[in-house]
Design a protein around this motif. Sequence first.
Motif, PDB file in Angstrom:
ATOM      1  N   PRO A 192     -31.343  24.881  -8.967  1.00 21.70           N
ATOM      2  CA  PRO A 192     -30.782  23.672  -8.833  1.00 21.70           C
ATOM      3  C   PRO A 192     -31.374  22.422  -9.898  1.00 21.70           C
ATOM      4  CG  PRO A 192     -32.667  24.213  -7.295  1.00 21.70           C
ATOM      5  CD  PRO A 192     -32.382  25.350  -8.146  1.00 21.70           C
ATOM      6  N   GLU A 193     -30.821  21.261 -10.178  1.00 26.67           N
ATOM      7  CA  GLU A 193     -31.073  20.454 -11.211  1.00 26.67           C
ATOM      8  C   GLU A 193     -32.373  19.817 -10.353  1.00 26.67           C
ATOM      9  OE1 GLU A 193     -30.050  19.811 -13.985  1.00 26.67           O
ATOM     10  OE2 GLU A 193     -28.152  21.086 -13.843  1.00 26.67           O
ATOM     11  N   GLU A 194     -33.259  19.072 -11.103  1.00 23.95           N
ATOM     12  CA  GLU A 194     -34.502  18.558 -10.470  1.00 23.95           C
ATOM     13  C   GLU A 194     -34.018  17.615  -9.599  1.00 23.95           C
ATOM     14  OE1 GLU A 194     -37.068  17.310 -13.534  1.00 23.95           O
ATOM     15  OE2 GLU A 194     -37.216  19.059 -14.547  1.00 23.95           O
ATOM     16  N   SER A 195     -32.920  16.894  -9.817  1.00 24.75           N
ATOM     17  CA  SER A 195     -32.574  15.823  -9.072  1.00 24.75           C
ATOM     18  C   SER A 195     -31.892  16.135  -7.689  1.00 24.75           C
ATOM     19  CB  SER A 195     -31.550  14.741  -9.473  1.00 24.75           C
ATOM     20  OG  SER A 195     -30.274  15.629 -10.030  1.00 24.75           O
TER      21      SER A 195
ATOM     22  N   THR B 185     -33.335  21.127  -2.771  1.00 24.61           N
ATOM     23  CA  THR B 185     -33.176  22.727  -2.551  1.00 24.61           C
ATOM     24  C   THR B 185     -32.890  22.812  -1.153  1.00 24.61           C
ATOM     25  OG1 THR B 185     -34.682  23.017  -4.347  1.00 24.61           O
ATOM     26  CG2 THR B 185     -34.359  24.677  -2.987  1.00 24.61           C
ATOM     27  N   VAL B 186     -31.950  23.505  -0.919  1.00 25.58           N
ATOM     28  CA  VAL B 186     -31.526  24.157   0.473  1.00 25.58           C
ATOM     29  C   VAL B 186     -31.350  25.459   0.404  1.00 25.58           C
ATOM     30  CG1 VAL B 186     -29.788  23.900   2.236  1.00 25.58           C
ATOM     31  CG2 VAL B 186     -30.040  21.872   0.767  1.00 25.58           C
ATOM     32  N   HIS B 187     -32.267  26.187   1.439  1.00 26.95           N
ATOM     33  CA  HIS B 187     -32.357  27.569   1.688  1.00 26.95           C
ATOM     34  C   HIS B 187     -31.471  27.892   2.872  1.00 26.95           C
ATOM     35  CE1 HIS B 187     -35.665  27.896  -1.062  1.00 26.95           C
ATOM     36  NE2 HIS B 187     -36.036  26.565  -0.381  1.00 26.95           N
ATOM     37  N   VAL B 188     -30.040  28.535   2.760  1.00 27.50           N
ATOM     38  CA  VAL B 188     -29.322  29.054   3.783  1.00 27.50           C
ATOM     39  C   VAL B 188     -29.453  30.380   4.141  1.00 27.50           C
ATOM     40  CG1 VAL B 188     -27.037  28.824   4.375  1.00 27.50           C
ATOM     41  CG2 VAL B 188     -27.638  27.314   2.538  1.00 27.50           C
ATOM     42  N   LEU B 189     -29.747  30.558   5.512  1.00 27.53           N
ATOM     43  CA  LEU B 189     -29.981  31.515   5.962  1.00 27.53           C
ATOM     44  C   LEU B 189     -28.953  32.085   7.305  1.00 27.53           C
ATOM     45  CD1 LEU B 189     -32.775  30.301   5.704  1.00 27.53           C
ATOM     46  CD2 LEU B 189     -33.503  32.997   6.176  1.00 27.53           C
ATOM     47  N   SER B 190     -28.373  33.159   7.382  1.00 30.27           N
ATOM     48  CA  SER B 190     -27.569  33.712   8.353  1.00 30.27           C
ATOM     49  C   SER B 190     -28.458  34.274   9.582  1.00 30.27           C
ATOM     50  CB  SER B 190     -26.541  34.448   8.165  1.00 30.27           C
ATOM     51  OG  SER B 190     -26.037  35.336   9.239  1.00 30.27           O
ATOM     52  N   TYR B 191     -28.472  33.781  10.737  1.00 30.21           N
ATOM     53  CA  TYR B 191     -29.685  34.130  11.772  1.00 30.21           C
ATOM     54  C   TYR B 191     -28.895  34.661  13.097  1.00 30.21           C
ATOM     55  CZ  TYR B 191     -33.021  33.703  15.466  1.00 30.21           C
ATOM     56  OH  TYR B 191     -33.870  33.842  16.638  1.00 30.21           O
TER      57      TYR B 191
ATOM     58  N   LYS C  99     -42.679  30.127   4.944  1.00 32.14           N
ATOM     59  CA  LYS C  99     -42.096  30.962   3.614  1.00 32.14           C
ATOM     60  C   LYS C  99     -41.667  30.239   2.494  1.00 32.14           C
ATOM     61  CE  LYS C  99     -38.639  34.496   2.690  1.00 32.14           C
ATOM     62  NZ  LYS C  99     -39.646  35.564   1.871  1.00 32.14           N
ATOM     63  N   TYR C 100     -40.946  29.158   3.069  1.00 34.58           N
ATOM     64  CA  TYR C 100     -40.062  28.067   1.932  1.00 34.58           C
ATOM     65  C   TYR C 100     -41.129  26.885   1.699  1.00 34.58           C
ATOM     66  CZ  TYR C 100     -36.321  31.354   3.139  1.00 34.58           C
ATOM     67  OH  TYR C 100     -35.496  32.339   2.951  1.00 34.58           O
ATOM     68  N   PRO C 101     -40.994  26.467   0.669  1.00 38.19           N
ATOM     69  CA  PRO C 101     -41.591  25.446  -0.240  1.00 38.19           C
ATOM     70  C   PRO C 101     -41.563  24.255   0.752  1.00 38.19           C
ATOM     71  CG  PRO C 101     -40.955  26.462  -2.067  1.00 38.19           C
ATOM     72  CD  PRO C 101     -40.141  27.139  -0.737  1.00 38.19           C
ATOM     73  N   LYS C 102     -42.533  23.558   0.859  1.00 46.99           N
ATOM     74  CA  LYS C 102     -42.522  22.106   1.863  1.00 46.99           C
ATOM     75  C   LYS C 102     -41.630  21.208   1.079  1.00 46.99           C
ATOM     76  CE  LYS C 102     -45.381  23.839   4.744  1.00 46.99           C
ATOM     77  NZ  LYS C 102     -44.800  24.509   6.180  1.00 46.99           N
ATOM     78  N   GLY C 103     -40.641  20.517   1.931  1.00 52.58           N
ATOM     79  CA  GLY C 103     -39.768  19.633   1.353  1.00 52.58           C
ATOM     80  C   GLY C 103     -38.544  20.139   1.098  1.00 52.58           C
ATOM     81  N   ASP C 104     -38.526  21.226   0.997  1.00 51.17           N
ATOM     82  CA  ASP C 104     -37.097  22.112   0.831  1.00 51.17           C
ATOM     83  C   ASP C 104     -36.410  21.977   2.266  1.00 51.17           C
ATOM     84  OD1 ASP C 104     -37.857  22.224  -1.788  1.00 51.17           O
ATOM     85  OD2 ASP C 104     -37.645  24.574  -1.670  1.00 51.17           O
TER      86      ASP C 104
ATOM     87  N   LEU D 123     -39.188  21.174  16.659  1.00 49.45           N
ATOM     88  CA  LEU D 123     -38.551  20.245  15.629  1.00 49.45           C
ATOM     89  C   LEU D 123     -38.979  19.020  15.243  1.00 49.45           C
ATOM     90  CD1 LEU D 123     -34.833  21.844  16.363  1.00 49.45           C
ATOM     91  CD2 LEU D 123     -36.571  22.795  14.552  1.00 49.45           C
ATOM     92  N   ALA D 124     -39.302  18.367  16.259  1.00 48.85           N
ATOM     93  CA  ALA D 124     -39.712  17.024  16.106  1.00 48.85           C
ATOM     94  C   ALA D 124     -41.255  16.839  15.337  1.00 48.85           C
ATOM     95  CB  ALA D 124     -39.946  16.286  17.595  1.00 48.85           C
ATOM     96  N   THR D 125     -41.813  18.112  15.272  1.00 48.78           N
ATOM     97  CA  THR D 125     -43.033  18.161  14.508  1.00 48.78           C
ATOM     98  C   THR D 125     -42.523  18.487  13.170  1.00 48.78           C
ATOM     99  OG1 THR D 125     -43.328  20.474  14.958  1.00 48.78           O
ATOM    100  CG2 THR D 125     -44.406  18.889  16.677  1.00 48.78           C
ATOM    101  N   VAL D 126     -41.526  18.878  12.970  1.00 52.55           N
ATOM    102  CA  VAL D 126     -41.254  19.135  11.408  1.00 52.55           C
ATOM    103  C   VAL D 126     -39.900  18.578  11.164  1.00 52.55           C
ATOM    104  CG1 VAL D 126     -42.393  21.133  11.268  1.00 52.55           C
ATOM    105  CG2 VAL D 126     -40.205  21.394  12.050  1.00 52.55           C
ATOM    106  N   PRO D 127     -39.655  16.881  10.937  1.00 51.91           N
ATOM    107  CA  PRO D 127     -38.561  16.246  10.755  1.00 51.91           C
ATOM    108  C   PRO D 127     -38.021  16.550   9.318  1.00 51.91           C
ATOM    109  CG  PRO D 127     -40.463  14.803  10.718  1.00 51.91           C
ATOM    110  CD  PRO D 127     -40.935  16.338  11.226  1.00 51.91           C
ATOM    111  N   SER D 128     -36.744  16.755   9.506  1.00 53.63           N
ATOM    112  CA  SER D 128     -35.725  16.884   8.441  1.00 53.63           C
ATOM    113  C   SER D 128     -35.968  18.209   7.703  1.00 53.63           C
ATOM    114  CB  SER D 128     -35.902  15.747   7.338  1.00 53.63           C
ATOM    115  OG  SER D 128     -35.707  14.437   8.108  1.00 53.63           O
ATOM    116  N   ARG D 129     -36.694  19.081   8.305  1.00 48.91           N
ATOM    117  CA  ARG D 129     -37.133  20.451   7.724  1.00 48.91           C
ATOM    118  C   ARG D 129     -35.867  21.518   7.939  1.00 48.91           C
ATOM    119  NH1 ARG D 129     -39.141  23.462   3.632  1.00 48.91           N
ATOM    120  NH2 ARG D 129     -40.631  24.890   4.463  1.00 48.91           N
ATOM    121  N   PHE D 130     -35.362  21.366   9.096  1.00 55.82           N
ATOM    122  CA  PHE D 130     -34.266  22.451   9.462  1.00 55.82           C
ATOM    123  C   PHE D 130     -32.685  21.908   9.695  1.00 55.82           C
ATOM    124  CE2 PHE D 130     -38.213  24.511  10.660  1.00 55.82           C
ATOM    125  CZ  PHE D 130     -37.982  25.717  10.407  1.00 55.82           C
TER     126      PHE D 130
END
Length: 396
Positions: free
Chosen positions: A196-199, A202-208, A281-286, A307-314
């Motif tokens: 991805p471009e620096e701007s 980054t979104v990691h997409v998984l089928s679960y 597993k994945y970098p923080k902020g992604d 999920l409230a403890t990791v806002p905007s993460r998932f």
Amino acid sequence: MGRKVEKITLTSEEREYLELQTRARTIQAQTVCRARILLLRSEGTAINEIADKVGLNRCSVILCLKKFKEGGIENALFDAPGRGRNAEITDDEKAWIINIACQKPTDFGYAAETWTYAKLTSHINKTAESAGYTRLSTIHKSTVHTILDAAEIKPFRIKYYCEKRDPDFDEKMHNVLLAYKQLSFQLDEGGNLLLPEESEETVHVLSYDEKPGIQAIATTSEDLLPDEKHGCRSRDYEYKRLGTLSLLAGIDFQTGEAIPLVSATHNSKDYIEFLKLLDDKYPKGDKIRLVLDNLKVHTSEETRKYLATVPSRFEFVFTPKHGSWLNMVEGFFSKMTKQMLRGIRVKSKEELKERIYLYFDEINQEPVVYHWKYNLDDIDVSEEVIVDTLPLKKSS
């Protein structure tokens, strides 16, 4: 030396049917007489002797046997509607038979869920006269089979279907397919992931999905391996159940990596543990986007608190109800069942757990990036995929 009598051959079912005709009280006397002729001839009785026993002349006996030879039991027992024509069943009679076959045996007071041809014919024989179809009180099972086969009716078979009960099915399917389409833009022509471009975020997409109830089964004696006399492994049919395990797994769409979590339970705590695994597993902020179904634990109060403890993460893209075929991890589970779980025997639940993790290690040595094969060009890719973030909205 006397002339050898030519017998006729009857199956056990045909013999039973003819004997039923001889005992019936609601059919014509000539039908009873002809049934006796066929039974006597099958025992090797001479034509003259048959004629004496049934009270007919020799020609009538020969004619009955000739009709049997030409067209079977039904042709021998019943007269045709016109000279030179075989006996026919009217359209009304066929419709009545088909109508019964299209109903459940339970509707007529029987215990069975589906008809057998024998049971269906028996019911027709018993109820035909009262329904105004006396002719059918002596119909044979083979004739019933022929009538239903011509109408493509199979009263013994059940074909399952899945009713569309999710009012938001189309919208949810649209969202899932849009997520897959967006993924296609992140891969080059060779299927390699583009950085991805620096701007860009980054979104990691998984089928679960989850695969609960994996049985740990032990043999009661050792398997016998193939040898010069036996081409396959032999196994004692007895076995011992050791309990079950649940598998929670995600497939990373960008890398093809399969991520497992094996648990003895299947609840919100397990789901939260898997989310924590992804968070580590994945970098923080992604962003971590999951395509998943509408299981209650995915939107439970306990899950919301985490999920409230990791806002905007998932972010979550929910498949519609009865739309598991849209979730590509289902194909992975199918492959896993065929390659590893089918016929598996272990000495403990712990061994089963270790072998499941080993399978994932083997798969991840050469990961496969999954691609959705649906014609996505029909979807307007300018639309943004609708995801569930905080606060979670429970999907029905």
